[in-house]
Design a protein around this motif. Structure first.
Motif, PDB file in Angstrom:
ATOM      1  N   MET A   1      13.137  -4.991   4.279  1.00 36.81           N
ATOM      2  CA  MET A   1      12.420  -3.793   4.295  1.00 36.81           C
ATOM      3  C   MET A   1      13.219  -2.611   3.879  1.00 36.81           C
ATOM      4  O   MET A   1      14.338  -2.312   4.428  1.00 36.81           O
ATOM      5  CB  MET A   1      11.777  -3.606   5.721  1.00 36.81           C
ATOM      6  CG  MET A   1      11.019  -4.828   6.107  1.00 36.81           C
ATOM      7  SD  MET A   1       9.401  -4.854   5.050  1.00 36.81           S
ATOM      8  CE  MET A   1       8.234  -3.931   6.095  1.00 36.81           C
ATOM      9  N   VAL A   2      12.471  -1.693   3.220  1.00 37.01           N
ATOM     10  CA  VAL A   2      13.122  -0.352   2.931  1.00 37.01           C
ATOM     11  C   VAL A   2      12.253   0.862   3.207  1.00 37.01           C
ATOM     12  O   VAL A   2      10.934   0.724   3.191  1.00 37.01           O
ATOM     13  CB  VAL A   2      13.226  -0.235   1.213  1.00 37.01           C
ATOM     14  CG1 VAL A   2      13.632   1.033   0.775  1.00 37.01           C
ATOM     15  CG2 VAL A   2      14.218  -1.434   0.637  1.00 37.01           C
ATOM     16  N   THR A   3      13.015   1.908   3.924  1.00 33.11           N
ATOM     17  CA  THR A   3      12.228   2.908   4.405  1.00 33.11           C
ATOM     18  C   THR A   3      12.006   3.691   3.242  1.00 33.11           C
ATOM     19  O   THR A   3      13.069   4.152   2.595  1.00 33.11           O
ATOM     20  CB  THR A   3      12.725   3.317   5.577  1.00 33.11           C
ATOM     21  OG1 THR A   3      13.068   2.599   6.464  1.00 33.11           O
ATOM     22  CG2 THR A   3      12.257   4.773   5.968  1.00 33.11           C
ATOM     23  N   GLY A   4      10.876   4.259   3.014  1.00 29.99           N
ATOM     24  CA  GLY A   4      10.690   5.199   1.921  1.00 29.99           C
ATOM     25  C   GLY A   4       9.659   6.233   2.494  1.00 29.99           C
ATOM     26  O   GLY A   4       9.149   6.280   3.350  1.00 29.99           O
ATOM     27  N   ILE A   5       9.030   7.175   1.572  1.00 27.21           N
ATOM     28  CA  ILE A   5       8.135   8.199   1.621  1.00 27.21           C
ATOM     29  C   ILE A   5       7.040   8.054   0.673  1.00 27.21           C
ATOM     30  O   ILE A   5       7.493   8.163  -0.769  1.00 27.21           O
ATOM     31  CB  ILE A   5       8.995   9.567   1.636  1.00 27.21           C
ATOM     32  CG1 ILE A   5       9.871   9.528   2.818  1.00 27.21           C
ATOM     33  CG2 ILE A   5       7.890  10.721   1.851  1.00 27.21           C
ATOM     34  CD1 ILE A   5      10.783  10.709   2.875  1.00 27.21           C
ATOM     35  N   VAL A   6       6.024   8.083   0.952  1.00 29.38           N
ATOM     36  CA  VAL A   6       4.854   8.378   0.034  1.00 29.38           C
ATOM     37  C   VAL A   6       4.506   9.722  -0.134  1.00 29.38           C
ATOM     38  O   VAL A   6       4.270  10.414   0.695  1.00 29.38           O
ATOM     39  CB  VAL A   6       3.520   7.506   0.418  1.00 29.38           C
ATOM     40  CG1 VAL A   6       2.369   7.679  -0.453  1.00 29.38           C
ATOM     41  CG2 VAL A   6       3.923   6.080   0.776  1.00 29.38           C
ATOM     42  N   ILE A   7       4.259  10.034  -1.593  1.00 31.88           N
ATOM     43  CA  ILE A   7       4.138  11.643  -1.634  1.00 31.88           C
ATOM     44  C   ILE A   7       2.553  11.366  -2.597  1.00 31.88           C
ATOM     45  O   ILE A   7       2.640  11.060  -3.725  1.00 31.88           O
ATOM     46  CB  ILE A   7       4.995  12.190  -2.636  1.00 31.88           C
ATOM     47  CG1 ILE A   7       6.502  12.271  -2.111  1.00 31.88           C
ATOM     48  CG2 ILE A   7       4.624  13.531  -2.777  1.00 31.88           C
ATOM     49  CD1 ILE A   7       7.792  12.953  -3.114  1.00 31.88           C
ATOM     50  N   PRO A   8       1.627  11.594  -1.774  1.00 33.80           N
ATOM     51  CA  PRO A   8       0.366  11.634  -2.503  1.00 33.80           C
ATOM     52  C   PRO A   8       0.304  12.805  -3.339  1.00 33.80           C
ATOM     53  O   PRO A   8       0.766  13.678  -3.417  1.00 33.80           O
ATOM     54  CB  PRO A   8      -0.877  11.939  -1.235  1.00 33.80           C
ATOM     55  CG  PRO A   8      -0.119  11.605  -0.176  1.00 33.80           C
ATOM     56  CD  PRO A   8       1.596  11.905  -0.388  1.00 33.80           C
ATOM     57  N   ALA A   9      -0.564  12.374  -4.694  1.00 37.83           N
ATOM     58  CA  ALA A   9      -0.793  13.481  -5.733  1.00 37.83           C
ATOM     59  C   ALA A   9      -1.646  14.540  -5.130  1.00 37.83           C
ATOM     60  O   ALA A   9      -1.299  15.818  -5.690  1.00 37.83           O
ATOM     61  CB  ALA A   9      -1.609  12.933  -6.923  1.00 37.83           C
ATOM     62  N   ASN A  10      -2.513  14.402  -4.134  1.00 35.22           N
ATOM     63  CA  ASN A  10      -3.327  15.286  -3.706  1.00 35.22           C
ATOM     64  C   ASN A  10      -2.416  15.990  -2.638  1.00 35.22           C
ATOM     65  O   ASN A  10      -2.036  15.450  -1.448  1.00 35.22           O
ATOM     66  CB  ASN A  10      -4.594  14.656  -3.012  1.00 35.22           C
ATOM     67  CG  ASN A  10      -5.513  15.861  -2.374  1.00 35.22           C
ATOM     68  OD1 ASN A  10      -5.166  16.785  -2.087  1.00 35.22           O
ATOM     69  ND2 ASN A  10      -6.794  15.365  -2.068  1.00 35.22           N
ATOM     70  N   ASP A  11      -2.199  17.256  -2.989  1.00 40.27           N
ATOM     71  CA  ASP A  11      -1.178  18.288  -1.889  1.00 40.27           C
ATOM     72  C   ASP A  11      -1.897  18.343  -0.762  1.00 40.27           C
ATOM     73  O   ASP A  11      -1.096  18.837   0.231  1.00 40.27           O
ATOM     74  CB  ASP A  11      -0.604  19.128  -2.867  1.00 40.27           C
ATOM     75  CG  ASP A  11      -1.573  20.363  -3.020  1.00 40.27           C
ATOM     76  OD1 ASP A  11      -3.013  20.138  -3.007  1.00 40.27           O
ATOM     77  OD2 ASP A  11      -1.163  21.130  -3.973  1.00 40.27           O
ATOM     78  N   LYS A  12      -2.938  18.148  -0.550  1.00 38.28           N
ATOM     79  CA  LYS A  12      -3.719  18.271   0.836  1.00 38.28           C
ATOM     80  C   LYS A  12      -3.388  17.309   1.862  1.00 38.28           C
ATOM     81  O   LYS A  12      -3.578  17.365   2.937  1.00 38.28           O
ATOM     82  CB  LYS A  12      -5.282  18.566   0.523  1.00 38.28           C
ATOM     83  CG  LYS A  12      -5.412  19.838  -0.115  1.00 38.28           C
ATOM     84  CD  LYS A  12      -7.134  20.217  -0.097  1.00 38.28           C
ATOM     85  CE  LYS A  12      -7.504  21.139  -0.852  1.00 38.28           C
ATOM     86  NZ  LYS A  12      -6.660  22.028  -1.729  1.00 38.28           N
ATOM     87  N   HIS A  13      -2.990  16.047   1.160  1.00 38.55           N
ATOM     88  CA  HIS A  13      -2.514  14.849   1.954  1.00 38.55           C
ATOM     89  C   HIS A  13      -1.084  15.148   2.327  1.00 38.55           C
ATOM     90  O   HIS A  13      -0.341  15.285   1.684  1.00 38.55           O
ATOM     91  CB  HIS A  13      -2.910  13.686   1.253  1.00 38.55           C
ATOM     92  CG  HIS A  13      -4.217  13.298   0.877  1.00 38.55           C
ATOM     93  ND1 HIS A  13      -4.821  12.455   0.084  1.00 38.55           N
ATOM     94  CD2 HIS A  13      -5.490  13.897   1.610  1.00 38.55           C
ATOM     95  CE1 HIS A  13      -6.076  12.411  -0.112  1.00 38.55           C
ATOM     96  NE2 HIS A  13      -6.476  13.450   1.002  1.00 38.55           N
TER      97      HIS A  13
END
Length: 167
Positions: A1-13
């Motif tokens: 498992m790799v720890t990462g960060i999701v960056i949604p395209a919708n900057d309100k999320h």
């Protein structure tokens, strides 16, 4: 498992820290085949949808501005679209690694930042009293300053120190 960060395209999320088991998990987030965009300065790789521009996925301002700030060669040449995943740069065996702790803190911990500018006629860094509530907003303003102020040669984003008064 790799720890990462999701960056949604919708900057309100909000950004989301997540565990990834492999390529299928990245593909699920970006909704298709992945393209790796390395940001060596931060020690990370940003995964985006390989066909994002063809599919007209929405502009991902946070991922793009982060990339532009840390990789000056791509400024005004490319954008990142769709939801993105940030993980650490590949290890010796080519597999993704955990997003570095310093990057995780930078992107997920709300801290006030300021922008400083160096102009073509002065080697010293200069700032003003403006502060920004998080790293994302400071990076956006750094890039806007660099783009719009013709005398600006370089910009940097720094955390506001405890003894600095807020703007």
């Amino acid at each position: 498992m790799v720890t990462g960060i999701v960056i949604p395209a919708n900057d309100k999320h909000l950004l989301e820290q997540r565990e990834f088991a492999g390529l299928d998990d990245y593909r699920e987030v970006v909704d298709g085949w992945i393209e790796a965009v390395d940001v060596p300065d931060l020690g990370v790789t940003i995964y985006v949808n390989e066909e994002g521009r063809v599919r007209q996925l929405p502009f991902n301002s946070r991922a793009s501005f982060l990339w532009w700030y840390h990789v000056p060669a791509v400024r005004n040449k490319a954008v990142l679209v769709g939801d993105a995943v940030i993980v650490g740069l590949p290890g010796r065996n080519g597999e993704s690694t955990d997003v570095p702790d310093a990057v995780r803190e930078l992107l997920l911990t709300p801290t006030a930042y300021r922008v400083e500018v160096r102009t073509t006629d002065d080697l010293k860094w200069h700032g003003n009293q403006a502060t920004y509530p998080d790293y994302w907003e400071a990076v956006v303003w750094a890039m806007v300053t660099l783009e719009r102020w013709k005398l600006a040669e370089d910009v940097r984003v720094l955390p506001v120190t405890p003894d600095e008064p807020p703007a």
